[in-house]
Scaffold this motif. Structure first.
Motif, PDB file in Angstrom:
ATOM      1  N   ALA A 209     -40.559 -34.580 -39.338  1.00  0.00           N
ATOM      2  CA  ALA A 209     -39.997 -35.030 -38.080  1.00  0.00           C
ATOM      3  C   ALA A 209     -40.636 -36.334 -37.618  1.00  0.00           C
ATOM      4  N   GLN A 210     -41.926 -36.477 -37.832  1.00  0.00           N
ATOM      5  CA  GLN A 210     -42.625 -37.681 -37.384  1.00  0.00           C
ATOM      6  C   GLN A 210     -42.286 -38.895 -38.244  1.00  0.00           C
ATOM      7  N   LYS A 211     -41.932 -38.652 -39.484  1.00  0.00           N
ATOM      8  CA  LYS A 211     -41.577 -39.750 -40.373  1.00  0.00           C
ATOM      9  C   LYS A 211     -40.240 -40.345 -39.944  1.00  0.00           C
ATOM     10  N   ASN A 212     -40.292 -41.620 -39.575  1.00  0.00           N
ATOM     11  CA  ASN A 212     -39.089 -42.343 -39.143  1.00  0.00           C
ATOM     12  C   ASN A 212     -38.449 -41.717 -37.897  1.00  0.00           C
ATOM     13  N   PHE A 213     -39.292 -41.161 -36.993  1.00  0.00           N
ATOM     14  CA  PHE A 213     -38.769 -40.625 -35.726  1.00  0.00           C
ATOM     15  C   PHE A 213     -38.258 -41.776 -34.867  1.00  0.00           C
ATOM     16  N   PRO A 214     -37.144 -41.688 -34.178  1.00  0.00           N
ATOM     17  CA  PRO A 214     -36.327 -40.481 -33.958  1.00  0.00           C
ATOM     18  C   PRO A 214     -35.171 -40.304 -34.943  1.00  0.00           C
ATOM     19  N   GLN A 215     -35.007 -41.288 -35.897  1.00  0.00           N
ATOM     20  CA  GLN A 215     -33.891 -41.158 -36.844  1.00  0.00           C
ATOM     21  C   GLN A 215     -34.003 -39.876 -37.681  1.00  0.00           C
ATOM     22  N   SER A 216     -35.204 -39.335 -37.778  1.00  0.00           N
ATOM     23  CA  SER A 216     -35.392 -38.095 -38.539  1.00  0.00           C
ATOM     24  C   SER A 216     -34.584 -36.938 -37.960  1.00  0.00           C
ATOM     25  N   LEU A 217     -34.207 -37.049 -36.673  1.00  0.00           N
ATOM     26  CA  LEU A 217     -33.458 -35.969 -36.028  1.00  0.00           C
ATOM     27  C   LEU A 217     -32.028 -35.861 -36.557  1.00  0.00           C
ATOM     28  N   ALA A 218     -31.588 -36.866 -37.297  1.00  0.00           N
ATOM     29  CA  ALA A 218     -30.261 -36.795 -37.923  1.00  0.00           C
ATOM     30  C   ALA A 218     -30.315 -36.005 -39.226  1.00  0.00           C
ATOM     31  N   GLU A 219     -31.526 -35.808 -39.756  1.00  0.00           N
ATOM     32  CA  GLU A 219     -31.687 -35.124 -41.043  1.00  0.00           C
ATOM     33  C   GLU A 219     -32.223 -33.707 -40.886  1.00  0.00           C
ATOM     34  N   LEU A 220     -33.036 -33.501 -39.864  1.00  0.00           N
ATOM     35  CA  LEU A 220     -33.681 -32.200 -39.681  1.00  0.00           C
ATOM     36  C   LEU A 220     -32.868 -31.320 -38.727  1.00  0.00           C
ATOM     37  N   PRO A 221     -33.046 -29.985 -38.815  1.00  0.00           N
ATOM     38  CA  PRO A 221     -32.355 -29.096 -37.864  1.00  0.00           C
ATOM     39  C   PRO A 221     -32.879 -29.334 -36.445  1.00  0.00           C
TER      40      PRO A 221
ATOM     41  N   ARG B  99     -46.519 -31.804 -31.261  1.00  0.00           N
ATOM     42  CA  ARG B  99     -45.732 -32.865 -30.646  1.00  0.00           C
ATOM     43  C   ARG B  99     -45.325 -33.873 -31.717  1.00  0.00           C
ATOM     44  N   VAL B 100     -44.041 -34.258 -31.694  1.00  0.00           N
ATOM     45  CA  VAL B 100     -43.501 -35.170 -32.701  1.00  0.00           C
ATOM     46  C   VAL B 100     -43.361 -36.584 -32.139  1.00  0.00           C
ATOM     47  N   GLY B 101     -42.787 -36.708 -30.954  1.00  0.00           N
ATOM     48  CA  GLY B 101     -42.552 -38.011 -30.351  1.00  0.00           C
ATOM     49  C   GLY B 101     -41.879 -37.841 -29.002  1.00  0.00           C
ATOM     50  N   GLU B 102     -41.526 -38.945 -28.386  1.00  0.00           N
ATOM     51  CA  GLU B 102     -40.969 -38.904 -27.035  1.00  0.00           C
ATOM     52  C   GLU B 102     -39.580 -39.523 -26.996  1.00  0.00           C
ATOM     53  N   SER B 103     -38.720 -38.945 -26.149  1.00  0.00           N
ATOM     54  CA  SER B 103     -37.414 -39.550 -25.890  1.00  0.00           C
ATOM     55  C   SER B 103     -37.614 -40.599 -24.796  1.00  0.00           C
ATOM     56  N   GLU B 104     -37.921 -41.798 -25.206  1.00  0.00           N
ATOM     57  CA  GLU B 104     -38.256 -42.845 -24.241  1.00  0.00           C
ATOM     58  C   GLU B 104     -37.105 -43.048 -23.251  1.00  0.00           C
ATOM     59  N   GLY B 105     -37.435 -43.024 -21.971  1.00  0.00           N
ATOM     60  CA  GLY B 105     -36.435 -43.226 -20.928  1.00  0.00           C
ATOM     61  C   GLY B 105     -35.743 -41.968 -20.456  1.00  0.00           C
ATOM     62  N   VAL B 106     -36.041 -40.832 -21.091  1.00  0.00           N
ATOM     63  CA  VAL B 106     -35.417 -39.565 -20.690  1.00  0.00           C
ATOM     64  C   VAL B 106     -36.424 -38.744 -19.895  1.00  0.00           C
ATOM     65  N   GLU B 107     -36.038 -38.336 -18.694  1.00  0.00           N
ATOM     66  CA  GLU B 107     -36.929 -37.583 -17.813  1.00  0.00           C
ATOM     67  C   GLU B 107     -36.295 -36.243 -17.430  1.00  0.00           C
ATOM     68  N   GLU B 108     -37.151 -35.256 -17.242  1.00  0.00           N
ATOM     69  CA  GLU B 108     -36.749 -33.980 -16.641  1.00  0.00           C
ATOM     70  C   GLU B 108     -37.176 -34.053 -15.181  1.00  0.00           C
ATOM     71  N   TYR B 109     -36.256 -33.760 -14.256  1.00  0.00           N
ATOM     72  CA  TYR B 109     -36.546 -33.853 -12.824  1.00  0.00           C
ATOM     73  C   TYR B 109     -36.652 -32.454 -12.228  1.00  0.00           C
ATOM     74  N   PHE B 110     -37.513 -32.341 -11.215  1.00  0.00           N
ATOM     75  CA  PHE B 110     -37.734 -31.058 -10.565  1.00  0.00           C
ATOM     76  C   PHE B 110     -37.513 -31.205  -9.064  1.00  0.00           C
ATOM     77  N   PHE B 111     -36.793 -30.222  -8.484  1.00  0.00           N
ATOM     78  CA  PHE B 111     -36.480 -30.273  -7.056  1.00  0.00           C
ATOM     79  C   PHE B 111     -36.720 -28.920  -6.398  1.00  0.00           C
ATOM     80  N   ALA B 112     -37.151 -28.989  -5.142  1.00  0.00           N
ATOM     81  CA  ALA B 112     -37.163 -27.815  -4.266  1.00  0.00           C
ATOM     82  C   ALA B 112     -36.040 -28.032  -3.257  1.00  0.00           C
ATOM     83  N   ILE B 113     -35.116 -27.091  -3.195  1.00  0.00           N
ATOM     84  CA  ILE B 113     -33.952 -27.223  -2.319  1.00  0.00           C
ATOM     85  C   ILE B 113     -34.065 -26.200  -1.200  1.00  0.00           C
ATOM     86  N   GLY B 114     -33.925 -26.678   0.036  1.00  0.00           N
ATOM     87  CA  GLY B 114     -34.023 -25.801   1.194  1.00  0.00           C
ATOM     88  C   GLY B 114     -32.891 -26.016   2.166  1.00  0.00           C
TER      89      GLY B 114
END
Length: 294
Positions: free
Chosen positions: A183-195, A261-276
């Motif tokens: 997965a680390q080899k040629n990441f992120p293009q490796s995601l096209a080859e690996l499950p 850990r293999v690598g990061e999706s640069e520019g992609v964030e997970e956001y968290f909210f408390a809604i009241g």
């Protein structure tokens, strides 16, 4: 303003529906069958609809009866819980926090988001997990004190809801040891080859991941999609594929699932909210969850 119907009549109807007939309901209530029947007919008159109809030798609910039964269930089940609620309140004073957890929110994030209140003396934490929209409905009806979610509440003039940001986390990719090197080899293009394993589209981050794949001209080899983030971690750790998780949970991931850990999706964030339901948060424990209020 007078009540549109009698709760006593509603209770008799509820027992009849539960018992499946007038005779059994009368026996349970220790009343005459005719008396129970009269009470049910009174409720039908008050509501303006037939609730029960004769089919063969038994009674079945009409459409109006089904709707009435649904409401009666909630009313009388809550009533049956009242003695226990009062007993608990008197015998063990506690600070109750009812939290709705959107099913799109990563499970490992929930414990971290609730950390500011976990040391509260006499805390009684009640957590419910459900679909995002259903959680917002329960919040609006004050069945919940707060909803934790991976997105802000959408604008809705009928629901006075307010979203408070709890922060965000970059998305990183993790793999079991057997897949790490490839997965680390040629990441992120490796995601096209690996499950690859992904959250389903019910998770807000899925759209951002799909857009990230497009920017990098990657067609991932997706072998599994999961609504439940715990299942995503479990199947990923078992060797099924490489998968994305909020990097905020790195330590827990490595310790609990023994993934790398293999690598990061640069520019992609997970956001968290408390809604009241209040623009200015009133519940003291919800205040503690918000940055700058702890």
């Amino acid at each position: 303003m007078s009540q549109p119907f009698s709760y006593r009549h509603l209770y008799y109807f509820w027992v009849v529906a539960k018992e499946g007939g007038m005779a059994r309901a009368a026996a349970r209530l220790d009343m005459a069958v005719q008396t129970v029947s009269t009470q049910v007919r009174e409720l039908e008159r008050e509501l303006g609809h037939t609730l029960l109809k004769q089919v063969g030798r038994g009674l079945v609910l009409t459409e109006a009866g089904i709707a009435t039964m649904r409401q009666a269930d909630q009313i009388f089940q809550l009533g049956e819980q009242l003695p226990a609620v009062i007993h608990d309140a008197i015998s063990a004073p506690s600070v109750r926090l009812a939290v709705g957890i959107s099913d799109g929110l990563p499970k490992l994030a929930v414990r971290r988001l609730l950390q500011p209140v976990m040391q509260e003396p006499n805390l009684r934490l009640v957590c419910h997990e459900d679909d995002f929209e259903d959680m917002l409905g329960d919040l609006a009806l004050h069945r919940l004190d707060v909803v934790l979610a991976d997105r802000a509440a959408p604008p809705n003039p009928n629901l006075k809801l307010y979203s408070h940001s709890l922060g965000s986390s970059p998305i990183a990719w993790y793999a079991p040891a057997a897949l790490q090197a490839a997965a680390q080899k040629n990441f992120p293009q490796s995601l096209a080859e690996l499950p690859v394993l992904l959250p389903t589209k019910h998770a807000a981050v899925r759209l951002r991941l799909d857009q990230w794949f497009e920017r990098h001209a990657i067609r991932p080899r997706v072998v599994g999609e999961f609504e439940d983030s715990a299942l995503l971690n479990t199947f990923g750790a078992s060797g099924m594929g490489v998968y994305p998780v909020a990097a905020l949970m790195h330590e827990e991931l490595v310790k609990k699932y023994e993934v790398k850990r293999v690598g990061e999706s640069e520019g992609v964030e997970e956001y968290f909210f408390a809604i009241g339901t209040e623009k200015k948060v009133l519940h003291p424990l919800v205040q503690k969850l918000l940055p700058g209020h702890g």
